[in-house]
Design an enzyme around this catalytic site. Structure first.
Site, PDB file in Angstrom:
ATOM      1  CG  ASP A   1      -2.032   1.012   1.131  1.00  0.00           C
ATOM      2  OD1 ASP A   1      -3.201   0.592   1.134  1.00  0.00           O
ATOM      3  OD2 ASP A   1      -1.742   2.234   1.044  1.00  0.00           O
ATOM      4  CB  ILE A   2       1.087   4.029  -2.412  1.00  0.00           C
ATOM      5  CG1 ILE A   2       2.243   4.847  -2.956  1.00  0.00           C
ATOM      6  CG2 ILE A   2      -0.171   4.846  -2.332  1.00  0.00           C
ATOM      7  CD1 ILE A   2       3.396   4.030  -3.437  1.00  0.00           C
TER       8      ILE A   2
ATOM      9  CG  HIS B   1      -6.618  -2.826   3.406  1.00  0.00           C
ATOM     10  ND1 HIS B   1      -5.848  -1.720   3.121  1.00  0.00           N
ATOM     11  CD2 HIS B   1      -7.840  -2.565   2.875  1.00  0.00           C
ATOM     12  CE1 HIS B   1      -6.569  -0.823   2.460  1.00  0.00           C
ATOM     13  NE2 HIS B   1      -7.786  -1.313   2.297  1.00  0.00           N
TER      14      HIS B   1
ATOM     15  CG  HIS C   1      -8.336  -3.188  -2.130  1.00  0.00           C
ATOM     16  ND1 HIS C   1      -9.314  -2.559  -2.868  1.00  0.00           N
ATOM     17  CD2 HIS C   1      -8.134  -2.409  -1.038  1.00  0.00           C
ATOM     18  CE1 HIS C   1      -9.676  -1.440  -2.248  1.00  0.00           C
ATOM     19  NE2 HIS C   1      -8.986  -1.336  -1.119  1.00  0.00           N
TER      20      HIS C   1
ATOM     21  CD  GLU D   1      -8.018   5.894  -1.051  1.00  0.00           C
ATOM     22  OE1 GLU D   1      -7.008   6.055  -1.740  1.00  0.00           O
ATOM     23  OE2 GLU D   1      -7.990   5.727   0.187  1.00  0.00           O
TER      24      GLU D   1
HETATM   25  P1  AMP Z   1      -9.932   1.432   0.408  1.00  0.00           P
HETATM   26  O1  AMP Z   1     -10.529   1.455  -0.997  1.00  0.00           O
HETATM   27  O2  AMP Z   1     -10.693   2.316   1.352  1.00  0.00           O
HETATM   28  O3  AMP Z   1      -9.778   0.023   0.930  1.00  0.00           O
HETATM   29  O4  AMP Z   1      -8.478   2.061   0.323  1.00  0.00           O
HETATM   30  C1  AMP Z   1      -7.676   1.941  -0.811  1.00  0.00           C
HETATM   31  C2  AMP Z   1      -6.236   1.738  -0.399  1.00  0.00           C
HETATM   32  O5  AMP Z   1      -5.444   1.706  -1.596  1.00  0.00           O
HETATM   33  C3  AMP Z   1      -5.631   2.845   0.481  1.00  0.00           C
HETATM   34  O6  AMP Z   1      -5.035   2.263   1.624  1.00  0.00           O
HETATM   35  C4  AMP Z   1      -4.604   3.524  -0.426  1.00  0.00           C
HETATM   36  O7  AMP Z   1      -3.463   3.978   0.277  1.00  0.00           O
HETATM   37  C5  AMP Z   1      -4.254   2.400  -1.403  1.00  0.00           C
HETATM   38  N1  AMP Z   1      -3.793   2.851  -2.717  1.00  0.00           N
HETATM   39  C6  AMP Z   1      -4.385   3.739  -3.530  1.00  0.00           C
HETATM   40  N2  AMP Z   1      -3.691   3.896  -4.668  1.00  0.00           N
HETATM   41  C7  AMP Z   1      -2.617   3.065  -4.567  1.00  0.00           C
HETATM   42  C8  AMP Z   1      -1.509   2.764  -5.425  1.00  0.00           C
HETATM   43  N3  AMP Z   1      -1.363   3.351  -6.615  1.00  0.00           N
HETATM   44  N4  AMP Z   1      -0.590   1.865  -4.989  1.00  0.00           N
HETATM   45  C9  AMP Z   1      -0.722   1.273  -3.790  1.00  0.00           C
HETATM   46  N5  AMP Z   1      -1.748   1.503  -2.954  1.00  0.00           N
HETATM   47  C10 AMP Z   1      -2.679   2.399  -3.317  1.00  0.00           C
END
Ligand code: AMP
Length: 129
Positions: free
Chosen positions: A28-29, A94, A92, A87
């Protein structure tokens, strides 16, 4: 096309830790904690419970293997698991190496340099079986 599909097709970069025909796992970035990893089905689906039971089970099997690699790589009390997706509308999981409840709350964030991300992804990948 989701941002994760762009990672899967190689259009945008990621710190990849594991991959097979159906799944990819990358750091995760904007991590809650060191080693915070996302496990993503290559098939773009919005919500986890819209996956078939078979796809869901395969995602959990792959996540299990990634979690084992995380346990071997990052010092922590345990690996926490969470599915949110508010988001990024592409399924995905975590996987977060945690030491405290705050590590699961998506408020506290930790910063790493590009070199630190690269090195960590390589170490996790080396422990992936
Ligand atoms: P959520 O959709 O609420 O589960 O959160 C999306 C997750 O994806 C967040 O923790 C972000 O930090 C992560 N994220 C978003 N864009 C990227 C990316 N390009 N590379 C890695 N992680 C990402």
């Amino acid at each position: 096309m989701s941002i994760f599909t762009k990672i899967i097709t190689g259009e945008i970069p990621s710190y990849k830790v594991a991959e097979n025909d159906d799944f990819i796992a990358f750091l995760d970035i904007n991590p809650n904690a060191k080693g915070h990893t996302l496990v993503v089905p290559k098939k773009e689906e919005n919500k986890i419970f819209d996956l078939s039971k078979e796809e869901y089970r395969s995602l959990m099997d792959f996540s299990y293997r990634v979690a084992k690699a995380l346990e071997k790589t990052v010092l922590c009390k345990r690996i926490g698991m969470s599915v949110i997706g508010l988001e990024v509308p592409h399924v995905h999981v975590h996987l977060i190496p945690i030491n405290a409840m705050a590590d699961m709350q998506f408020q506290q964030k930790v910063k790493f340099t590009n070199e630190e991300f690269v090195s960590l992804a390589k170490s996790i990948s080396g422990n992936f079986e």
